[in-house]
Design a protein around this motif. Structure first.
Motif, PDB file in Angstrom:
ATOM      1  N   GLY A  48      39.909  19.884 -21.391  1.00 60.43           N
ATOM      2  CA  GLY A  48      40.355  20.819 -20.010  1.00 60.43           C
ATOM      3  C   GLY A  48      41.323  20.316 -18.965  1.00 60.43           C
ATOM      4  N   ASN A  49      41.737  19.082 -19.275  1.00 67.91           N
ATOM      5  CA  ASN A  49      42.481  18.576 -18.443  1.00 67.91           C
ATOM      6  C   ASN A  49      44.066  19.050 -18.544  1.00 67.91           C
ATOM      7  OD1 ASN A  49      40.743  16.955 -16.924  1.00 67.91           O
ATOM      8  ND2 ASN A  49      40.904  15.384 -18.449  1.00 67.91           N
ATOM      9  N   LYS A  50      44.998  18.817 -17.568  1.00 68.67           N
ATOM     10  CA  LYS A  50      46.402  19.202 -18.009  1.00 68.67           C
ATOM     11  C   LYS A  50      47.312  18.120 -18.799  1.00 68.67           C
ATOM     12  CE  LYS A  50      50.524  20.323 -15.100  1.00 68.67           C
ATOM     13  NZ  LYS A  50      51.157  20.477 -13.825  1.00 68.67           N
ATOM     14  N   PHE A  51      46.602  16.971 -18.425  1.00 70.24           N
ATOM     15  CA  PHE A  51      47.397  15.604 -19.304  1.00 70.24           C
ATOM     16  C   PHE A  51      46.288  14.951 -19.673  1.00 70.24           C
ATOM     17  CE2 PHE A  51      50.763  16.572 -16.038  1.00 70.24           C
ATOM     18  CZ  PHE A  51      51.774  17.147 -16.919  1.00 70.24           C
ATOM     19  N   PHE A  52      46.677  14.077 -20.970  1.00 74.16           N
ATOM     20  CA  PHE A  52      45.521  13.267 -21.409  1.00 74.16           C
ATOM     21  C   PHE A  52      45.065  12.080 -20.233  1.00 74.16           C
ATOM     22  CE2 PHE A  52      47.710  14.388 -25.103  1.00 74.16           C
ATOM     23  CZ  PHE A  52      46.720  14.919 -26.202  1.00 74.16           C
ATOM     24  N   GLY A  53      46.025  11.973 -19.233  1.00 74.73           N
ATOM     25  CA  GLY A  53      45.673  11.052 -18.361  1.00 74.73           C
ATOM     26  C   GLY A  53      45.019  11.846 -16.948  1.00 74.73           C
ATOM     27  N   GLY A  54      44.510  13.331 -17.211  1.00 70.84           N
ATOM     28  CA  GLY A  54      43.957  13.936 -16.138  1.00 70.84           C
ATOM     29  C   GLY A  54      44.988  15.015 -15.506  1.00 70.84           C
ATOM     30  N   GLN A  55      45.310  14.672 -14.239  1.00 65.98           N
ATOM     31  CA  GLN A  55      46.255  15.712 -14.024  1.00 65.98           C
ATOM     32  C   GLN A  55      47.609  15.195 -13.593  1.00 65.98           C
ATOM     33  OE1 GLN A  55      45.298  18.860 -13.480  1.00 65.98           O
ATOM     34  NE2 GLN A  55      43.630  18.069 -14.458  1.00 65.98           N
ATOM     35  N   THR A  56      47.754  13.866 -13.898  1.00 62.47           N
ATOM     36  CA  THR A  56      49.179  13.349 -13.565  1.00 62.47           C
ATOM     37  C   THR A  56      49.427  12.688 -15.398  1.00 62.47           C
ATOM     38  OG1 THR A  56      48.081  11.154 -13.073  1.00 62.47           O
ATOM     39  CG2 THR A  56      48.878  12.909 -11.511  1.00 62.47           C
ATOM     40  N   ILE A  57      50.713  12.215 -15.558  1.00 63.47           N
ATOM     41  CA  ILE A  57      51.053  11.800 -16.751  1.00 63.47           C
ATOM     42  C   ILE A  57      50.535  10.377 -16.885  1.00 63.47           C
ATOM     43  CG2 ILE A  57      53.220  10.640 -17.936  1.00 63.47           C
ATOM     44  CD1 ILE A  57      53.035  14.008 -18.287  1.00 63.47           C
ATOM     45  N   GLY A  58      50.264   9.955 -17.936  1.00 63.83           N
ATOM     46  CA  GLY A  58      49.657   8.581 -17.892  1.00 63.83           C
ATOM     47  C   GLY A  58      49.863   7.875 -19.534  1.00 63.83           C
ATOM     48  N   PHE A 114      46.518  25.455 -32.081  1.00 60.23           N
ATOM     49  CA  PHE A 114      46.228  24.491 -31.239  1.00 60.23           C
ATOM     50  C   PHE A 114      46.428  24.914 -29.714  1.00 60.23           C
ATOM     51  CE2 PHE A 114      47.460  22.401 -35.377  1.00 60.23           C
ATOM     52  CZ  PHE A 114      46.372  21.590 -35.326  1.00 60.23           C
ATOM     53  N   PRO A 115      45.999  25.537 -29.110  1.00 62.98           N
ATOM     54  CA  PRO A 115      46.129  26.384 -27.977  1.00 62.98           C
ATOM     55  C   PRO A 115      46.524  25.155 -26.578  1.00 62.98           C
ATOM     56  CG  PRO A 115      44.212  26.864 -28.417  1.00 62.98           C
ATOM     57  CD  PRO A 115      44.776  26.501 -29.719  1.00 62.98           C
ATOM     58  N   LYS A 116      45.512  24.203 -26.692  1.00 63.30           N
ATOM     59  CA  LYS A 116      45.501  23.400 -25.558  1.00 63.30           C
ATOM     60  C   LYS A 116      46.700  22.047 -25.789  1.00 63.30           C
ATOM     61  CE  LYS A 116      40.463  23.421 -24.837  1.00 63.30           C
ATOM     62  NZ  LYS A 116      39.361  22.453 -25.151  1.00 63.30           N
ATOM     63  N   LEU A 117      46.812  21.848 -27.077  1.00 63.18           N
ATOM     64  CA  LEU A 117      47.975  20.896 -27.194  1.00 63.18           C
ATOM     65  C   LEU A 117      49.362  21.464 -26.840  1.00 63.18           C
ATOM     66  CD1 LEU A 117      47.837  17.952 -28.342  1.00 63.18           C
ATOM     67  CD2 LEU A 117      47.994  18.885 -30.682  1.00 63.18           C
ATOM     68  N   CYS A 118      49.402  22.575 -27.376  1.00 62.74           N
ATOM     69  CA  CYS A 118      50.690  23.420 -27.133  1.00 62.74           C
ATOM     70  C   CYS A 118      50.793  23.623 -25.528  1.00 62.74           C
ATOM     71  CB  CYS A 118      50.745  24.815 -27.564  1.00 62.74           C
ATOM     72  SG  CYS A 118      50.767  24.911 -29.472  1.00 62.74           S
ATOM     73  N   LYS A 119      49.770  23.905 -24.713  1.00 67.49           N
ATOM     74  CA  LYS A 119      49.699  24.033 -23.196  1.00 67.49           C
ATOM     75  C   LYS A 119      50.264  22.481 -22.846  1.00 67.49           C
ATOM     76  CE  LYS A 119      49.309  25.788 -19.214  1.00 67.49           C
ATOM     77  NZ  LYS A 119      49.370  24.867 -18.400  1.00 67.49           N
ATOM     78  N   TRP A 120      49.777  21.727 -23.061  1.00 66.07           N
ATOM     79  CA  TRP A 120      50.000  20.356 -22.912  1.00 66.07           C
ATOM     80  C   TRP A 120      51.691  20.041 -23.213  1.00 66.07           C
ATOM     81  CZ3 TRP A 120      51.908  16.344 -26.066  1.00 66.07           C
ATOM     82  CH2 TRP A 120      51.995  14.972 -25.497  1.00 66.07           C
ATOM     83  N   ILE A 121      52.078  20.411 -24.222  1.00 67.44           N
ATOM     84  CA  ILE A 121      53.289  20.201 -24.427  1.00 67.44           C
ATOM     85  C   ILE A 121      54.439  20.719 -23.713  1.00 67.44           C
ATOM     86  CG2 ILE A 121      55.206  20.572 -26.249  1.00 67.44           C
ATOM     87  CD1 ILE A 121      53.190  20.131 -28.510  1.00 67.44           C
ATOM     88  N   ASP A 122      53.861  21.942 -23.321  1.00 63.82           N
ATOM     89  CA  ASP A 122      54.646  22.588 -22.261  1.00 63.82           C
ATOM     90  C   ASP A 122      54.605  22.165 -20.907  1.00 63.82           C
ATOM     91  OD1 ASP A 122      56.240  25.342 -21.435  1.00 63.82           O
ATOM     92  OD2 ASP A 122      54.415  25.743 -20.095  1.00 63.82           O
ATOM     93  N   ASP A 123      53.465  21.790 -20.541  1.00 67.16           N
ATOM     94  CA  ASP A 123      53.497  20.870 -19.213  1.00 67.16           C
ATOM     95  C   ASP A 123      54.179  19.575 -19.302  1.00 67.16           C
ATOM     96  OD1 ASP A 123      51.967  23.060 -18.011  1.00 67.16           O
ATOM     97  OD2 ASP A 123      49.983  22.131 -18.535  1.00 67.16           O
ATOM     98  N   TYR A 124      53.922  18.987 -20.268  1.00 75.50           N
ATOM     99  CA  TYR A 124      54.790  17.746 -20.504  1.00 75.50           C
ATOM    100  C   TYR A 124      56.162  17.472 -20.481  1.00 75.50           C
ATOM    101  CZ  TYR A 124      55.585  13.053 -22.603  1.00 75.50           C
ATOM    102  OH  TYR A 124      55.806  11.880 -22.851  1.00 75.50           O
ATOM    103  N   VAL A 125      56.792  18.518 -21.088  1.00 77.00           N
ATOM    104  CA  VAL A 125      58.311  18.544 -21.334  1.00 77.00           C
ATOM    105  C   VAL A 125      58.870  18.982 -19.963  1.00 77.00           C
ATOM    106  CG1 VAL A 125      58.522  18.546 -23.721  1.00 77.00           C
ATOM    107  CG2 VAL A 125      58.355  20.728 -22.283  1.00 77.00           C
ATOM    108  N   ASN A 126      58.127  19.970 -19.232  1.00 76.89           N
ATOM    109  CA  ASN A 126      58.562  20.497 -17.933  1.00 76.89           C
ATOM    110  C   ASN A 126      58.038  19.477 -16.679  1.00 76.89           C
ATOM    111  OD1 ASN A 126      59.937  23.004 -18.553  1.00 76.89           O
ATOM    112  ND2 ASN A 126      58.235  23.304 -19.636  1.00 76.89           N
ATOM    113  N   CYS A 127      57.521  18.473 -16.914  1.00 77.19           N
ATOM    114  CA  CYS A 127      57.241  17.388 -16.126  1.00 77.19           C
ATOM    115  C   CYS A 127      58.561  16.617 -15.559  1.00 77.19           C
ATOM    116  CB  CYS A 127      56.310  16.606 -16.309  1.00 77.19           C
ATOM    117  SG  CYS A 127      55.612  15.192 -15.135  1.00 77.19           S
TER     118      CYS A 127
END
Length: 222
Positions: free
Chosen positions: A140-150, A180-193
């Motif tokens: 349920g977190n935005k990133f594997f590191g929580g709310q920030t890139i880790g 993989f809805p959560k993983l796809c959401k993570w990818i979107d957040d990741y590449v746009n960080c």
């Protein structure tokens, strides 16, 4: 005396880009030395005589090899945004999942993308099961590191950016939003960080690079 920081790598390598992201997160200035893995430089062989692979970080004359090891070194050496969690248990878990990505996920994905018809169905099934296991770690977190890139997010950059390009080349539906809805959401957040977006290779250039080879990027992993 000013610090000397050099990174020996390949622009298209996800393992090299891990180190660039880590250095940028810490605000460390460095010199990038582009390597040709077909015709490796004497310095690369000198600094990484065991594996003769990129990336290699040279800090004040001391070489550090293997991307995950280098990331830990960067986190311990320079202050700034932490890459690994500070809690010992969470640090251990981050190391575990980074190893899971490198030892399990990435090889399975490569096999799914590049194996022949007879092996591909089983390879896809295996890759999907591993990706499901990884996806569950988002919790349920935005990133594997929580709310920030880790640490785990950076280690997963192959999945976050390179995988989509490989799947386009081989015309394979593996990582879909339906599966993989959560993983796809993570990818979107990741590449746009911002720090990630600024340190990824141009997609069109990378696509052309792999299309020209029509094979996985050998020699760059460690």
């Amino acid at each position: 005396m000013a610090e000397q920081v050099k990174l020996f790598g390949v622009w298209a390598s996800p393992f090299t880009r891990r180190i660039e992201i880590a250095l940028k997160l810490k605000g460390v200035e460095y010199e990038f030395v582009e390597e040709d893995l077909v015709n490796k430089s004497d310095l690369l062989v000198k600094y990484n005589p065991i594996h003769k692979k990129v990336p290699v970080l040279l800090h004040n004359g001391n070489p550090i090899c293997e991307s995950v090891v280098i990331m830990e070194y960067i986190d311990e050496t320079w202050k700034g945004a932490p890459i690994l969690p500070r809690d010992p248990y969470e640090r251990a878990m981050a190391r575990f999942w980074a190893k899971f990505i490198d030892d399990k996920c990435v090889p399975a994905i490569w096999k799914a993308c590049w194996s022949n018809d007879e092996e591909q169905e089983n390879a896809i099934e295996e890759a999907c099961e591993l990706l499901k296991t990884l996806e569950a770690q988002l919790k349920g977190n935005k990133f594997f590191g929580g709310q920030t890139i880790g640490f785990v997010d950076i280690a997963a950059n192959t999945i976050g950016f390179w995988l989509g390009i490989l799947l386009e080349i081989v015309e394979l539906e593996l990582l879909t939003e339906e599966k993989f809805p959560k993983l796809c959401k993570w990818i979107d957040d990741y590449v746009n960080c911002s720090v990630i977006k600024e340190n990824l290779p141009p997609r069109d250039k990378l696509l052309a690079y792999f299309r020209a080879r029509q094979q996985p990027p050998t020699g760059s992993k460690d």
